[in-house]
Design a protein around this motif. Sequence first.
Motif, PDB file in Angstrom:
ATOM      1  N   GLN A 170       0.904  -1.300  -0.047  1.00  0.00           N
ATOM      2  CA  GLN A 170      -0.175   0.217  -0.185  1.00  0.00           C
ATOM      3  C   GLN A 170       1.046   1.610  -0.209  1.00  0.00           C
ATOM      4  OE1 GLN A 170      -2.156  -0.050   3.839  1.00  0.00           O
ATOM      5  NE2 GLN A 170      -0.042   0.325   5.043  1.00  0.00           N
ATOM      6  N   VAL A 171       0.682   2.316  -0.236  1.00  0.00           N
ATOM      7  CA  VAL A 171       1.135   3.839  -0.296  1.00  0.00           C
ATOM      8  C   VAL A 171       0.780   4.110   0.953  1.00  0.00           C
ATOM      9  CG1 VAL A 171       0.883   5.690  -1.151  1.00  0.00           C
ATOM     10  CG2 VAL A 171      -0.128   3.719  -2.547  1.00  0.00           C
ATOM     11  N   LEU A 172       2.370   4.555   1.876  1.00  0.00           N
ATOM     12  CA  LEU A 172       2.399   5.397   3.009  1.00  0.00           C
ATOM     13  C   LEU A 172       2.493   6.270   2.913  1.00  0.00           C
ATOM     14  CD1 LEU A 172       5.619   2.704   4.089  1.00  0.00           C
ATOM     15  CD2 LEU A 172       2.802   1.922   4.792  1.00  0.00           C
ATOM     16  N   ASP A 189      23.249  13.150  -7.745  1.00  0.00           N
ATOM     17  CA  ASP A 189      22.181  13.468  -7.287  1.00  0.00           C
ATOM     18  C   ASP A 189      20.878  12.905  -8.172  1.00  0.00           C
ATOM     19  OD1 ASP A 189      23.654  13.449  -4.330  1.00  0.00           O
ATOM     20  OD2 ASP A 189      22.530  15.375  -4.118  1.00  0.00           O
ATOM     21  N   GLN A 190      19.662  11.982  -8.043  1.00  0.00           N
ATOM     22  CA  GLN A 190      18.763  12.354  -8.896  1.00  0.00           C
ATOM     23  C   GLN A 190      17.318  12.368  -8.451  1.00  0.00           C
ATOM     24  OE1 GLN A 190      19.464   7.781  -9.125  1.00  0.00           O
ATOM     25  NE2 GLN A 190      19.400   7.802 -11.560  1.00  0.00           N
ATOM     26  N   PHE A 191      16.758  13.428  -9.400  1.00  0.00           N
ATOM     27  CA  PHE A 191      15.911  14.632  -8.967  1.00  0.00           C
ATOM     28  C   PHE A 191      14.615  13.435  -9.453  1.00  0.00           C
ATOM     29  CE2 PHE A 191      12.451  17.220 -10.176  1.00  0.00           C
ATOM     30  CZ  PHE A 191      11.771  18.230  -8.508  1.00  0.00           C
ATOM     31  N   TYR A 192      13.534  13.308  -8.658  1.00  0.00           N
ATOM     32  CA  TYR A 192      12.177  12.933  -9.668  1.00  0.00           C
ATOM     33  C   TYR A 192      10.891  13.805  -8.852  1.00  0.00           C
ATOM     34  CZ  TYR A 192      14.965   8.719 -10.094  1.00  0.00           C
ATOM     35  OH  TYR A 192      16.000   7.633 -10.022  1.00  0.00           O
ATOM     36  N   GLU A 193      10.027  14.253  -9.890  1.00  0.00           N
ATOM     37  CA  GLU A 193       9.600  15.286  -9.521  1.00  0.00           C
ATOM     38  C   GLU A 193       7.955  14.834  -9.214  1.00  0.00           C
ATOM     39  OE1 GLU A 193       6.129  17.941 -12.168  1.00  0.00           O
ATOM     40  OE2 GLU A 193       7.593  16.877 -12.666  1.00  0.00           O
ATOM     41  N   ARG A 194       7.332  13.604  -9.090  1.00  0.00           N
ATOM     42  CA  ARG A 194       5.988  12.263  -8.540  1.00  0.00           C
ATOM     43  C   ARG A 194       6.328  11.482  -7.969  1.00  0.00           C
ATOM     44  NH1 ARG A 194       1.245  13.119 -11.676  1.00  0.00           N
ATOM     45  NH2 ARG A 194       2.496  12.527 -13.392  1.00  0.00           N
ATOM     46  N   THR A 195       6.869  10.955  -6.781  1.00  0.00           N
ATOM     47  CA  THR A 195       7.236   9.872  -6.664  1.00  0.00           C
ATOM     48  C   THR A 195       6.443   8.948  -5.154  1.00  0.00           C
ATOM     49  OG1 THR A 195       8.734  10.887  -4.803  1.00  0.00           O
ATOM     50  CG2 THR A 195       9.423  10.417  -6.902  1.00  0.00           C
ATOM     51  N   VAL A 196       5.859   8.113  -4.566  1.00  0.00           N
ATOM     52  CA  VAL A 196       4.780   7.738  -3.387  1.00  0.00           C
ATOM     53  C   VAL A 196       5.368   6.474  -3.081  1.00  0.00           C
ATOM     54  CG1 VAL A 196       2.842   8.207  -4.319  1.00  0.00           C
ATOM     55  CG2 VAL A 196       4.091   6.135  -4.929  1.00  0.00           C
ATOM     56  N   ARG A 197       5.872   6.796  -1.408  1.00  0.00           N
ATOM     57  CA  ARG A 197       6.680   5.824  -0.671  1.00  0.00           C
ATOM     58  C   ARG A 197       5.583   4.649  -0.425  1.00  0.00           C
ATOM     59  NH1 ARG A 197      11.377   4.782   1.259  1.00  0.00           N
ATOM     60  NH2 ARG A 197      12.372   7.145   0.080  1.00  0.00           N
ATOM     61  N   SER A 233      10.214  -0.040   3.666  1.00  0.00           N
ATOM     62  CA  SER A 233      10.042   0.460   2.473  1.00  0.00           C
ATOM     63  C   SER A 233      10.708   1.019   1.344  1.00  0.00           C
ATOM     64  CB  SER A 233       9.259   2.289   3.103  1.00  0.00           C
ATOM     65  OG  SER A 233      10.211   3.081   3.372  1.00  0.00           O
ATOM     66  N   SER A 234       9.792   1.286   0.254  1.00  0.00           N
ATOM     67  CA  SER A 234      10.230   1.538  -1.109  1.00  0.00           C
ATOM     68  C   SER A 234      10.145   2.923  -1.565  1.00  0.00           C
ATOM     69  CB  SER A 234      10.455   0.862  -2.286  1.00  0.00           C
ATOM     70  OG  SER A 234      11.191  -0.995  -1.600  1.00  0.00           O
ATOM     71  N   ASP A 251      -3.823   3.701  -0.706  1.00  0.00           N
ATOM     72  CA  ASP A 251      -4.669   3.195  -1.661  1.00  0.00           C
ATOM     73  C   ASP A 251      -3.372   1.852  -2.195  1.00  0.00           C
ATOM     74  OD1 ASP A 251      -6.052   5.275  -2.429  1.00  0.00           O
ATOM     75  OD2 ASP A 251      -4.178   6.017  -3.508  1.00  0.00           O
ATOM     76  N   GLU A 252      -4.263   0.466  -2.794  1.00  0.00           N
ATOM     77  CA  GLU A 252      -3.493  -0.372  -3.175  1.00  0.00           C
ATOM     78  C   GLU A 252      -2.166  -0.864  -4.116  1.00  0.00           C
ATOM     79  OE1 GLU A 252      -4.638  -5.198  -3.099  1.00  0.00           O
ATOM     80  OE2 GLU A 252      -6.270  -3.747  -4.580  1.00  0.00           O
TER      81      GLU A 252
END
Length: 298
Positions: A170-172, A189-197, A233-234, A251-252
Amino acid sequence: MAKVRRHFAFLTVTVLFVAALAAAQVPVAFVGVVDESGYGGTVFKSQVAESLLSALKAVQVFNVHDAREKVKLPADVQTIAKFASGLNLPAALQAAVKQVTIKKPKRDPQAAVALEATLIPTKMPQLVFKAFAIGKGNNPAEGRAVSEAIAAAALEVAKQLGTITSLRGQVLLPPAYAILPATHYKDRDQFYERTVRISLDMTSGLKVGSEVAILKKGELVAKGQVVEVDIGSSLVALTEVKPGTQIRTGDEVVVTFTPQFPTKLPLPLQKEREYKRVEHDFAWALAIAGAAIGLLAD
Protein backbone atom coordinates in the motif's frame (compact mmCIF):
# COMPACT_ATOMS: atom_id res chain seq x y z
CA MET A 1 -27.55 3.96 -10.32
CA ALA A 2 -26.24 2.11 -13.40
CA LYS A 3 -22.86 3.80 -12.95
CA VAL A 4 -22.75 2.66 -9.31
CA ARG A 5 -23.57 -0.92 -10.37
CA ARG A 6 -20.78 -0.89 -12.99
CA HIS A 7 -18.28 0.44 -10.46
CA PHE A 8 -19.34 -2.16 -7.89
CA ALA A 9 -19.01 -4.94 -10.48
CA PHE A 10 -15.54 -3.74 -11.44
CA LEU A 11 -14.50 -3.54 -7.79
CA THR A 12 -15.85 -7.05 -7.15
CA VAL A 13 -13.91 -8.46 -10.09
CA THR A 14 -10.73 -6.73 -8.93
CA VAL A 15 -11.03 -8.12 -5.41
CA LEU A 16 -11.76 -11.63 -6.70
CA PHE A 17 -8.81 -11.60 -9.09
CA VAL A 18 -6.39 -10.33 -6.44
CA ALA A 19 -7.67 -12.96 -4.04
CA ALA A 20 -7.19 -15.65 -6.70
CA LEU A 21 -3.61 -14.55 -7.29
CA ALA A 22 -2.91 -14.66 -3.57
CA ALA A 23 -4.13 -18.26 -3.41
CA ALA A 24 -2.25 -21.34 -4.62
CA GLN A 25 -2.79 -22.84 -8.06
CA VAL A 26 -4.31 -19.89 -9.92
CA PRO A 27 -6.23 -21.14 -13.02
CA VAL A 28 -4.56 -19.73 -16.15
CA ALA A 29 -5.16 -20.33 -19.86
CA PHE A 30 -1.86 -20.73 -21.72
CA VAL A 31 -2.44 -19.65 -25.33
CA GLY A 32 1.01 -20.38 -26.68
CA VAL A 33 4.35 -18.95 -27.78
CA VAL A 34 5.22 -16.34 -30.39
CA ASP A 35 8.70 -16.57 -31.92
CA GLU A 36 9.92 -13.03 -32.62
CA SER A 37 13.53 -14.16 -32.89
CA GLY A 38 13.16 -15.97 -36.20
CA TYR A 39 15.40 -18.74 -34.86
CA GLY A 40 13.16 -21.75 -35.32
CA GLY A 41 9.79 -22.98 -36.48
CA THR A 42 6.92 -24.95 -35.00
CA VAL A 43 9.15 -27.48 -33.24
CA PHE A 44 11.16 -24.70 -31.57
CA LYS A 45 8.01 -22.93 -30.33
CA SER A 46 6.66 -26.22 -29.02
CA GLN A 47 9.92 -26.80 -27.14
CA VAL A 48 9.69 -23.36 -25.53
CA ALA A 49 6.04 -23.94 -24.63
CA GLU A 50 6.74 -27.31 -23.01
CA SER A 51 9.64 -25.86 -21.00
CA LEU A 52 7.47 -22.99 -19.78
CA LEU A 53 4.60 -25.31 -18.85
CA SER A 54 7.01 -27.50 -16.90
CA ALA A 55 8.49 -24.47 -15.11
CA LEU A 56 5.06 -23.08 -14.22
CA LYS A 57 4.13 -26.45 -12.77
CA ALA A 58 7.36 -26.51 -10.76
CA VAL A 59 6.70 -23.16 -9.02
CA GLN A 60 3.30 -24.52 -7.86
CA VAL A 61 1.50 -21.20 -8.17
CA PHE A 62 -0.50 -21.63 -11.38
CA ASN A 63 -2.93 -24.30 -12.54
CA VAL A 64 -2.26 -23.99 -16.26
CA HIS A 65 -4.86 -25.00 -18.83
CA ASP A 66 -3.11 -25.74 -22.14
CA ALA A 67 -5.06 -23.79 -24.77
CA ARG A 68 -2.47 -23.71 -27.54
CA GLU A 69 -3.64 -23.51 -31.18
CA LYS A 70 -7.00 -22.09 -30.08
CA VAL A 71 -6.03 -18.43 -30.50
CA LYS A 72 -4.27 -17.07 -33.57
CA LEU A 73 -0.99 -15.59 -32.37
CA PRO A 74 0.25 -12.99 -31.93
CA ALA A 75 -2.95 -11.65 -30.38
CA ASP A 76 -3.64 -8.41 -28.55
CA VAL A 77 -4.44 -8.22 -24.85
CA GLN A 78 -8.18 -7.76 -25.36
CA THR A 79 -8.47 -10.81 -27.63
CA ILE A 80 -6.59 -13.05 -25.21
CA ALA A 81 -8.60 -11.79 -22.24
CA LYS A 82 -11.86 -12.41 -24.10
CA PHE A 83 -10.78 -15.95 -24.96
CA ALA A 84 -9.89 -16.81 -21.36
CA SER A 85 -13.12 -15.26 -20.16
CA GLY A 86 -15.00 -17.62 -22.44
CA LEU A 87 -13.31 -20.50 -20.62
CA ASN A 88 -14.35 -18.99 -17.26
CA LEU A 89 -10.70 -18.60 -16.27
CA PRO A 90 -9.46 -15.53 -14.35
CA ALA A 91 -6.27 -15.04 -16.40
CA ALA A 92 -4.45 -15.93 -19.61
CA LEU A 93 -0.77 -16.29 -20.39
CA GLN A 94 1.09 -15.63 -23.64
CA ALA A 95 4.85 -16.03 -24.14
CA ALA A 96 7.23 -14.62 -26.73
CA VAL A 97 10.80 -15.50 -27.63
CA LYS A 98 12.38 -12.09 -28.11
CA GLN A 99 15.88 -13.14 -29.17
CA VAL A 100 18.13 -16.16 -29.60
CA THR A 101 21.88 -15.63 -29.69
CA ILE A 102 24.46 -18.29 -30.53
CA LYS A 103 28.16 -17.68 -29.96
CA LYS A 104 30.76 -20.19 -31.00
CA PRO A 105 34.09 -19.52 -29.28
CA LYS A 106 36.92 -22.04 -29.29
CA ARG A 107 35.07 -24.12 -26.72
CA ASP A 108 31.42 -25.24 -26.57
CA PRO A 109 28.67 -23.19 -28.27
CA GLN A 110 27.08 -20.62 -25.98
CA ALA A 111 23.35 -19.99 -26.38
CA ALA A 112 21.23 -17.22 -24.91
CA VAL A 113 17.44 -17.10 -25.12
CA ALA A 114 15.41 -14.02 -24.17
CA LEU A 115 11.89 -15.00 -23.13
CA GLU A 116 8.96 -12.77 -22.18
CA ALA A 117 5.63 -13.82 -20.70
CA THR A 118 2.49 -11.75 -20.28
CA LEU A 119 -0.18 -12.63 -17.71
CA ILE A 120 -3.51 -10.97 -18.47
CA PRO A 121 -6.46 -10.81 -16.04
CA THR A 122 -9.59 -11.56 -18.04
CA LYS A 123 -11.68 -8.84 -16.43
CA MET A 124 -8.87 -6.30 -16.07
CA PRO A 125 -6.76 -6.50 -19.24
CA GLN A 126 -5.33 -3.06 -18.50
CA LEU A 127 -3.56 -4.55 -15.48
CA VAL A 128 -0.92 -6.69 -17.21
CA PHE A 129 1.75 -8.69 -15.38
CA LYS A 130 4.99 -9.27 -17.26
CA ALA A 131 8.13 -11.35 -16.79
CA PHE A 132 11.33 -11.25 -18.82
CA ALA A 133 14.43 -13.40 -18.54
CA ILE A 134 17.54 -14.37 -20.43
CA GLY A 135 18.59 -17.99 -20.09
CA LYS A 136 22.00 -19.32 -21.05
CA GLY A 137 23.30 -22.71 -22.09
CA ASN A 138 26.68 -24.27 -22.88
CA ASN A 139 27.03 -27.59 -24.65
CA PRO A 140 29.14 -29.15 -27.42
CA ALA A 141 25.90 -29.59 -29.39
CA GLU A 142 24.19 -26.33 -30.35
CA GLY A 143 20.72 -27.84 -30.01
CA ARG A 144 21.40 -28.90 -26.44
CA ALA A 145 22.88 -25.52 -25.60
CA VAL A 146 19.69 -23.88 -26.86
CA SER A 147 17.58 -26.34 -24.86
CA GLU A 148 19.50 -25.47 -21.70
CA ALA A 149 19.01 -21.76 -22.36
CA ILE A 150 15.27 -22.24 -22.96
CA ALA A 151 14.87 -24.21 -19.72
CA ALA A 152 16.79 -21.59 -17.72
CA ALA A 153 14.76 -18.69 -19.17
CA ALA A 154 11.46 -20.52 -18.66
CA LEU A 155 12.21 -21.29 -15.01
CA GLU A 156 13.22 -17.68 -14.31
CA VAL A 157 10.06 -16.37 -16.00
CA ALA A 158 7.88 -18.75 -13.99
CA LYS A 159 9.56 -17.69 -10.74
CA GLN A 160 9.10 -14.02 -11.59
CA LEU A 161 5.40 -14.48 -12.31
CA GLY A 162 4.95 -16.45 -9.11
CA THR A 163 6.66 -13.69 -7.13
CA ILE A 164 5.03 -10.59 -8.58
CA THR A 165 1.51 -11.97 -8.42
CA SER A 166 1.94 -12.49 -4.68
CA LEU A 167 3.35 -9.04 -3.87
CA ARG A 168 0.74 -6.67 -2.48
CA GLY A 169 1.37 -3.46 -0.59
CA GLN A 170 0.00 0.00 0.00
CA VAL A 171 0.95 3.64 -0.37
CA LEU A 172 2.60 4.98 2.78
CA LEU A 173 3.15 8.59 1.73
CA PRO A 174 1.23 10.55 -0.95
CA PRO A 175 2.98 12.01 -4.04
CA ALA A 176 5.87 14.42 -3.51
CA TYR A 177 9.11 15.27 -5.25
CA ALA A 178 12.21 13.39 -4.15
CA ILE A 179 15.96 13.78 -4.41
CA LEU A 180 17.98 10.61 -4.08
CA PRO A 181 21.51 11.41 -2.90
CA ALA A 182 24.30 9.58 -4.70
CA THR A 183 25.88 6.72 -2.77
CA HIS A 184 28.99 6.68 -4.96
CA TYR A 185 31.36 9.58 -5.55
CA LYS A 186 31.08 9.16 -9.33
CA ASP A 187 27.27 9.31 -9.31
CA ARG A 188 25.01 12.36 -9.19
CA ASP A 189 21.98 13.08 -7.06
CA GLN A 190 18.76 12.12 -8.83
CA PHE A 191 15.63 14.30 -8.88
CA TYR A 192 12.12 12.86 -9.32
CA GLU A 193 9.14 15.16 -9.75
CA ARG A 194 6.44 12.81 -8.44
CA THR A 195 7.09 9.87 -6.14
CA VAL A 196 5.20 7.80 -3.59
CA ARG A 197 6.62 5.69 -0.80
CA ILE A 198 5.16 2.18 -0.60
CA SER A 199 5.16 -0.55 2.05
CA LEU A 200 6.97 -3.21 -0.02
CA ASP A 201 10.71 -3.38 0.67
CA MET A 202 13.86 -5.42 0.09
CA THR A 203 12.64 -8.19 2.39
CA SER A 204 9.55 -8.53 0.19
CA GLY A 205 11.72 -9.35 -2.81
CA LEU A 206 11.20 -5.99 -4.49
CA LYS A 207 14.00 -4.79 -6.77
CA VAL A 208 15.03 -1.44 -8.19
CA GLY A 209 13.55 -1.29 -11.68
CA SER A 210 10.35 -3.12 -10.70
CA GLU A 211 7.10 -1.70 -12.07
CA VAL A 212 3.97 -1.20 -9.99
CA ALA A 213 0.34 -0.25 -10.42
CA ILE A 214 -1.70 1.70 -7.88
CA LEU A 215 -5.35 0.82 -7.36
CA LYS A 216 -7.96 3.02 -5.73
CA LYS A 217 -11.14 1.19 -4.77
CA GLY A 218 -10.29 -1.52 -7.29
CA GLU A 219 -9.61 0.87 -10.17
CA LEU A 220 -6.22 1.32 -11.83
CA VAL A 221 -5.24 4.96 -11.29
CA ALA A 222 -1.45 5.12 -11.59
CA LYS A 223 1.71 3.33 -12.67
CA GLY A 224 5.29 3.78 -11.58
CA GLN A 225 8.79 2.37 -11.37
CA VAL A 226 10.73 1.52 -8.21
CA VAL A 227 13.81 3.76 -7.95
CA GLU A 228 14.91 2.97 -4.40
CA VAL A 229 14.48 -0.12 -2.21
CA ASP A 230 15.08 0.17 1.51
CA ILE A 231 14.24 -1.68 4.72
CA GLY A 232 10.59 -1.09 5.58
CA SER A 233 9.64 0.82 2.42
CA SER A 234 10.54 1.67 -1.17
CA LEU A 235 10.30 4.74 -3.36
CA VAL A 236 8.32 4.71 -6.60
CA ALA A 237 8.64 7.33 -9.35
CA LEU A 238 5.22 7.80 -10.91
CA THR A 239 5.19 7.43 -14.70
CA GLU A 240 1.46 7.64 -15.34
CA VAL A 241 -1.42 9.04 -13.28
CA LYS A 242 -5.08 9.11 -14.25
CA PRO A 243 -6.20 12.76 -14.62
CA GLY A 244 -8.04 14.09 -11.61
CA THR A 245 -6.80 11.29 -9.34
CA GLN A 246 -5.49 11.96 -5.85
CA ILE A 247 -3.27 9.18 -4.60
CA ARG A 248 -3.59 8.80 -0.86
CA THR A 249 -2.09 6.79 1.97
CA GLY A 250 -3.63 3.32 2.01
CA ASP A 251 -4.19 2.96 -1.75
CA GLU A 252 -3.31 -0.54 -2.93
CA VAL A 253 -0.03 -1.27 -4.71
CA VAL A 254 0.39 -4.20 -7.10
CA VAL A 255 3.73 -5.25 -8.59
CA THR A 256 3.42 -5.92 -12.34
CA PHE A 257 7.05 -6.53 -13.27
CA THR A 258 10.37 -7.20 -11.59
CA PRO A 259 13.68 -7.37 -13.45
CA GLN A 260 15.85 -10.45 -13.58
CA PHE A 261 18.79 -8.29 -12.53
CA PRO A 262 18.14 -5.06 -10.57
CA THR A 263 19.58 -1.84 -11.94
CA LYS A 264 20.82 -0.97 -8.44
CA LEU A 265 21.28 -2.75 -5.13
CA PRO A 266 18.90 -2.00 -2.22
CA LEU A 267 19.94 1.18 -0.39
CA PRO A 268 21.41 -0.58 2.69
CA LEU A 269 23.58 -2.77 0.45
CA GLN A 270 24.65 0.24 -1.61
CA LYS A 271 25.81 2.01 1.56
CA GLU A 272 27.59 -1.11 2.79
CA ARG A 273 29.43 -1.52 -0.51
CA GLU A 274 30.44 2.14 -0.57
CA TYR A 275 31.63 1.92 3.05
CA LYS A 276 33.80 -1.08 2.17
CA ARG A 277 35.17 0.75 -0.89
CA VAL A 278 36.11 3.80 1.20
CA GLU A 279 37.61 1.57 3.89
CA HIS A 280 39.63 -0.27 1.23
CA ASP A 281 40.86 2.96 -0.39
CA PHE A 282 41.76 4.42 3.01
CA ALA A 283 43.78 1.31 3.89
CA TRP A 284 45.69 1.57 0.63
CA ALA A 285 46.29 5.29 1.21
CA LEU A 286 47.74 4.54 4.66
CA ALA A 287 49.94 1.80 3.21
CA ILE A 288 51.25 4.10 0.46
CA ALA A 289 51.83 6.92 2.95
CA GLY A 290 53.68 4.52 5.25
CA ALA A 291 55.89 3.33 2.40
CA ALA A 292 56.61 6.90 1.35
CA ILE A 293 57.59 7.88 4.91
CA GLY A 294 59.86 4.83 5.10
CA LEU A 295 61.62 5.80 1.86
CA LEU A 296 62.12 9.35 3.08
CA ALA A 297 63.50 8.11 6.38
CA ASP A 298 66.05 5.94 4.52
